[in-house]
Design a protein around this motif. Structure first.
Motif, PDB file in Angstrom:
ATOM      1  N   ASN A 154       0.811  -1.227   0.000  1.00 47.19           N
ATOM      2  CA  ASN A 154       0.000   0.000   0.000  1.00 47.19           C
ATOM      3  C   ASN A 154       0.843   1.275   0.000  1.00 47.19           C
ATOM      4  O   ASN A 154       0.294   2.365  -0.013  1.00 47.19           O
ATOM      5  CB  ASN A 154      -0.922   0.012   1.229  1.00 47.19           C
ATOM      6  N   LYS A 155       2.160   1.109   0.014  1.00 44.38           N
ATOM      7  CA  LYS A 155       3.038   2.282   0.081  1.00 44.38           C
ATOM      8  C   LYS A 155       3.786   2.517  -1.229  1.00 44.38           C
ATOM      9  O   LYS A 155       4.645   3.377  -1.309  1.00 44.38           O
ATOM     10  CB  LYS A 155       4.046   2.092   1.222  1.00 44.38           C
ATOM     11  N   ASN A 157       3.582   3.136  -5.425  1.00 40.05           N
ATOM     12  CA  ASN A 157       2.759   3.580  -6.548  1.00 40.05           C
ATOM     13  C   ASN A 157       3.614   3.688  -7.803  1.00 40.05           C
ATOM     14  O   ASN A 157       4.813   3.956  -7.719  1.00 40.05           O
ATOM     15  CB  ASN A 157       2.144   4.953  -6.263  1.00 40.05           C
ATOM     16  N   LEU A 217       0.163  13.396  -9.401  1.00 37.40           N
ATOM     17  CA  LEU A 217      -0.070  12.194  -8.586  1.00 37.40           C
ATOM     18  C   LEU A 217       1.091  11.949  -7.628  1.00 37.40           C
ATOM     19  O   LEU A 217       0.884  11.591  -6.460  1.00 37.40           O
ATOM     20  CB  LEU A 217      -0.261  10.978  -9.501  1.00 37.40           C
ATOM     21  N   GLU A 220       0.827  14.434  -4.774  1.00 37.57           N
ATOM     22  CA  GLU A 220      -0.199  14.008  -3.813  1.00 37.57           C
ATOM     23  C   GLU A 220       0.327  12.882  -2.923  1.00 37.57           C
ATOM     24  O   GLU A 220      -0.009  12.804  -1.740  1.00 37.57           O
ATOM     25  CB  GLU A 220      -1.427  13.483  -4.564  1.00 37.57           C
ATOM     26  N   GLY A 221       1.163  12.017  -3.506  1.00 32.17           N
ATOM     27  CA  GLY A 221       1.644  10.848  -2.771  1.00 32.17           C
ATOM     28  C   GLY A 221       2.791  11.117  -1.818  1.00 32.17           C
ATOM     29  O   GLY A 221       2.918  10.437  -0.795  1.00 32.17           O
ATOM     30  N   VAL A 222       3.647  12.102  -2.129  1.00 29.62           N
ATOM     31  CA  VAL A 222       4.870  12.251  -1.331  1.00 29.62           C
ATOM     32  C   VAL A 222       5.027  13.612  -0.647  1.00 29.62           C
ATOM     33  O   VAL A 222       5.918  13.770   0.192  1.00 29.62           O
ATOM     34  CB  VAL A 222       6.147  11.978  -2.178  1.00 29.62           C
ATOM     35  N   LYS A 225       6.110  14.168   3.060  1.00 26.65           N
ATOM     36  CA  LYS A 225       6.548  12.884   3.618  1.00 26.65           C
ATOM     37  C   LYS A 225       8.081  12.820   3.655  1.00 26.65           C
ATOM     38  O   LYS A 225       8.757  13.407   2.824  1.00 26.65           O
ATOM     39  CB  LYS A 225       6.028  11.725   2.756  1.00 26.65           C
ATOM     40  N   TRP A 279       7.104   5.437  -6.897  1.00 28.99           N
ATOM     41  CA  TRP A 279       7.571   5.934  -5.596  1.00 28.99           C
ATOM     42  C   TRP A 279       7.136   5.018  -4.465  1.00 28.99           C
ATOM     43  O   TRP A 279       6.153   4.300  -4.570  1.00 28.99           O
ATOM     44  CB  TRP A 279       7.098   7.368  -5.344  1.00 28.99           C
TER      45      TRP A 279
END
Length: 282
Positions: A154-155, A157, A217, A220-222, A225, A279
């Motif tokens: 789930n981590k 993409n 995208l 949004e994901g990183v 973080k 990523w």
């Protein structure tokens, strides 16, 4: 401390140097030109493959490794004193490699081989492989390694765009009407993996817009973080990949940004000119 070997296949596209440094064993898939089956990463490099694609009339096909290659490797690892193997393969939805590896495992007596279907391929598959090796070297047991890999799913993409829709059409990913309309409109589909299958995510009109969508995208994901790994993946477009990687390093100074490639087997299905970004947020 149990001695656990990490095995993967060639579609993780981890360099020979990286595999040797991390003691990772690799079994190659094949790209098939006519009657000639060639082991990728062993008998043909990605650049040699794309060069050959320019002069071949009939596009190549691909095939999974022979079961015997896995049997030989598992038996050798057993002789070398390993107690178990974690075998990480590309998605079982796009190749029979996972099934071949598991059939081979059944043929080696008194040796614990655990398969892990990455449900993906290329550099994201490599993330699983390198993490498994790290855990094995830290002395984690096989159950702990597999459990950790499952959590990683789930981590991770990955999104990519193709330059030429013909390859996807030939591989059964697009029907003729989609191909005709897509080619007419110069559509660059943004693709991703869903449950192990390659599926369209969005249809975008130009390469520039497709890349921008992937950037969004990624953001949004990183964004915000820490402990982020980003990889730019390319089909024979190294200079473009390097340019994108530089932009991403400037934008995400704390992230580890690398470059990988779509090698012969995956390149057969995506075609030259494809670009992707994957990523992993640890």
């Amino acid at each position: 401390m149990s001695k656990i070997a990490i095995v993967t296949d060639s579609t993780a596209y981890l360099s020979e140097t990286l595999r040797e440094q991390n003691n990772i064993k690799m079994v190659p898939l094949n790209v098939v030109f006519g009657d000639e089956a060639i082991q990728e990463e062993v008998e043909i490099t990605a650049s040699e493959f794309y060069e050959r694609m320019k002069t071949t009339e009939k596009l190549p096909t691909t095939s999974q490794p022979a079961i015997g290659l896995y049997v030989e490797l598992f038996e050798q690892l057993k002789r070398d004193g390993y107690e178990a193997v974690v075998c990480i393969t590309l998605s079982s939805e796009i190749s029979g490699t996972y099934q071949s590896a598991m059939s081979a495992a059944d043929m080696v007596e008194d040796f614990d081989v655990r398969g892990f279907d990455s449900k993906i391929s290329c550099s994201p598959q490599g993330y699983f492989v390198l993490e498994a090796e790290k855990l094995a070297s830290e002395g984690k047991n096989i159950e702990e390694i597999i459990a950790h890999l499952e959590i990683m799913r789930n981590k991770i993409n990955a999104y990519f765009m193709v330059d030429d829709l013909n390859h996807l059409h030939r591989g059964g990913r697009l029907n003729t009407a989609q191909l005709f309309v897509g080619s007419l409109l110069k559509i660059k589909p943004v693709l991703h993996f869903v449950d192990g299958k390659i599926l369209p995510f969005e249809k975008v009109r130009t390469e520039k817009k497709a890349l921008q969508r992937i950037y969004n995208l990624l953001d949004e994901g990183v964004a915000g973080k820490t402990n982020v790994q980003v990889t730019v993946i390319h089909s024979n477009r190294l200079s473009e990949a390097e340019k994108i990687a530089e932009e991403l390093r400037a934008k995400y100074p704390d992230a580890e940004v690398g470059i990988s490639y779509f090698g012969p087997v995956i390149g057969t299905h995506l075609g030259e000119g494809s670009i992707g970004i994957s990523w992993y947020v640890a």
